[in-house]
Design a protein around this motif. Structure first.
Motif, PDB file in Angstrom:
ATOM      1  N   SER A  56       0.857  -1.183   0.000  1.00 30.26           N
ATOM      2  CA  SER A  56       0.000   0.000   0.000  1.00 30.26           C
ATOM      3  C   SER A  56       0.891   1.230   0.000  1.00 30.26           C
ATOM      4  N   GLY A  57       0.336   2.356  -0.468  1.00 30.38           N
ATOM      5  CA  GLY A  57       1.098   3.590  -0.519  1.00 30.38           C
ATOM      6  C   GLY A  57       1.775   3.795  -1.863  1.00 30.38           C
ATOM      7  N   GLN A  58       2.727   4.712  -1.891  1.00 31.34           N
ATOM      8  CA  GLN A  58       3.419   5.058  -3.141  1.00 31.34           C
ATOM      9  C   GLN A  58       4.846   5.485  -2.838  1.00 31.34           C
ATOM     10  N   VAL A  59       5.766   5.096  -3.719  1.00 32.13           N
ATOM     11  CA  VAL A  59       7.173   5.473  -3.565  1.00 32.13           C
ATOM     12  C   VAL A  59       7.643   6.181  -4.828  1.00 32.13           C
ATOM     13  N   ARG A  60       8.696   6.962  -4.672  1.00 28.63           N
ATOM     14  CA  ARG A  60       9.319   7.657  -5.815  1.00 28.63           C
ATOM     15  C   ARG A  60      10.721   7.089  -6.020  1.00 28.63           C
ATOM     16  N   VAL A  61      11.047   6.841  -7.276  1.00 29.12           N
ATOM     17  CA  VAL A  61      12.362   6.333  -7.649  1.00 29.12           C
ATOM     18  C   VAL A  61      13.115   7.455  -8.353  1.00 29.12           C
ATOM     19  N   LEU A  62      14.326   7.752  -7.887  1.00 31.18           N
ATOM     20  CA  LEU A  62      15.110   8.806  -8.534  1.00 31.18           C
ATOM     21  C   LEU A  62      16.586   8.456  -8.546  1.00 31.18           C
ATOM     22  N   TYR A  63      17.271   9.087  -9.479  1.00 30.86           N
ATOM     23  CA  TYR A  63      18.715   8.936  -9.597  1.00 30.86           C
ATOM     24  C   TYR A  63      19.369  10.204  -9.062  1.00 30.86           C
ATOM     25  N   ALA A  87      19.156  -7.597  -6.678  1.00 32.01           N
ATOM     26  CA  ALA A  87      19.026  -9.017  -6.341  1.00 32.01           C
ATOM     27  C   ALA A  87      19.573  -9.898  -7.458  1.00 32.01           C
ATOM     28  N   LEU A  88      19.424  -9.438  -8.696  1.00 28.91           N
ATOM     29  CA  LEU A  88      19.843 -10.255  -9.837  1.00 28.91           C
ATOM     30  C   LEU A  88      21.328 -10.129 -10.146  1.00 28.91           C
ATOM     31  N   ASP A  89      21.874  -8.893 -10.055  1.00 31.60           N
ATOM     32  CA  ASP A  89      23.277  -8.736 -10.456  1.00 31.60           C
ATOM     33  C   ASP A  89      24.243  -8.582  -9.287  1.00 31.60           C
ATOM     34  N   GLU A  90      23.710  -8.553  -8.050  1.00 32.05           N
ATOM     35  CA  GLU A  90      24.531  -8.498  -6.843  1.00 32.05           C
ATOM     36  C   GLU A  90      25.464  -7.292  -6.837  1.00 32.05           C
ATOM     37  N   ARG A  91      25.009  -6.195  -7.399  1.00 35.20           N
ATOM     38  CA  ARG A  91      25.774  -4.944  -7.393  1.00 35.20           C
ATOM     39  C   ARG A  91      25.023  -3.911  -6.560  1.00 35.20           C
ATOM     40  N   PRO A  92      25.671  -2.797  -6.170  1.00 39.04           N
ATOM     41  CA  PRO A  92      24.991  -1.782  -5.344  1.00 39.04           C
ATOM     42  C   PRO A  92      23.745  -1.221  -6.017  1.00 39.04           C
ATOM     43  N   ARG A  93      22.878  -0.635  -5.215  1.00 42.00           N
ATOM     44  CA  ARG A  93      21.632  -0.060  -5.720  1.00 42.00           C
ATOM     45  C   ARG A  93      21.904   1.000  -6.787  1.00 42.00           C
ATOM     46  N   SER A  94      21.053   1.023  -7.806  1.00 44.49           N
ATOM     47  CA  SER A  94      21.238   1.961  -8.914  1.00 44.49           C
ATOM     48  C   SER A  94      20.336   3.184  -8.801  1.00 44.49           C
ATOM     49  N   ALA A  95      19.509   3.259  -7.739  1.00 46.08           N
ATOM     50  CA  ALA A  95      18.598   4.393  -7.602  1.00 46.08           C
ATOM     51  C   ALA A  95      18.223   4.578  -6.136  1.00 46.08           C
ATOM     52  N   ASN A  96      17.630   5.714  -5.859  1.00 43.74           N
ATOM     53  CA  ASN A  96      17.113   6.056  -4.534  1.00 43.74           C
ATOM     54  C   ASN A  96      15.603   5.844  -4.545  1.00 43.74           C
TER      55      ASN A  96
END
Length: 232
Positions: A56-63, A87-96
């Motif tokens: 529930s709710g809403q989130v914002r994705v940004l770079y 989860a798939l590439d096991e690298r750090p997050r690409s966005a906030n």
């Protein structure tokens, strides 16, 4: 963020097709979280790799660039998921990812999520379609940044955010009306540029402010201007 007692994956429509036994097994491996509005969920370059399902709710994705500038990539509501790339590439997050409203989420460990893809081909197919759609959207935005000036990128973003206006054939609206600084962050320009261009569009009769909405009076003209800019 607060944790609460174990819930059920029945609340996640995407997972409803799974066998009840498998849903129960997965539920015991997940965490259930509540977030307040304007709360950071994950940040750019985080090393966490869990997958989040928005209940529930809403989130914002940004770079966020190194110089502090931000580019809004979009919003996700109930029924969405995010965090699957890490989860798939096991690298750090690409966005906030930050909440826009109070949210409930299910957090699934990366290993559980990746294992589930092998056990549920229908979920894997859904994820592939989801990623393909996001790639198409990012390709379109990349083309806009490469070929269009800020005002034309603004026209394209207004069209993307809008939906048909009931009872007004051909018109579209954005409700609630977007903040000018948010529009600026979506198209990579300054708020003053957005303010000036919206004023010009209003004077030309192409947009109109009403209670609770921004109306695109002539979306066709906005599309024609974008096409002309691409052809020039």
């Amino acid at each position: 963020m607060t944790r609460y007692g174990m819930s059920t994956l029945d609340r996640i429509e995407l997972l409803n097709a799974l066998a009840p036994e498998l849903r129960n097994e997965l539920s015991s491996q997940c965490s259930w979280l509540r977030f307040a509005a304007n709360e950071l969920v994950v940040d750019y370059d985080d090393t966490s790799s869990d997958v989040y399902f928005v209940l529930s709710g809403q989130v914002r994705v940004l770079y966020r660039a190194v110089n502090g500038k931000e580019l809004i990539l979009g919003e996700l509501g109930a029924g969405s998921l995010f965090g699957e790339i890490a989860a798939l590439d096991e690298r750090p997050r690409s966005a906030n990812v930050t909440t826009l409203a109070p949210c409930e989420m299910c957090l699934m460990p990366a290993a559980t999520f990746v294992g589930l893809l092998d056990r549920a081909p229908e979920l894997k197919a859904h994820l592939l379609r989801l990623l393909a759609g996001r790639i198409r959207d990012l390709n379109a935005r990349l083309a806009e940044y490469g070929f269009l000036q800020a005002r034309h990128r603004l026209y394209a973003e207004l069209l993307r955010l809008s939906r048909p206006r009931k009872g007004h054939d051909g018109q579209r609206l954005i409700s609630p009306p977007p903040f000018q600084h948010d529009l600026a962050n979506r198209v990579g320009t300054r708020r003053e540029v957005v303010s000036r261009e919206l004023t010009t569009l209003a004077r030309q009769g192409l947009v109109e402010r009403t209670r609770g909405a921004l109306v695109l009076v002539d979306p066709g003209e906005l599309n024609r201007r974008i096409s002309a800019a691409l052809d020039s």
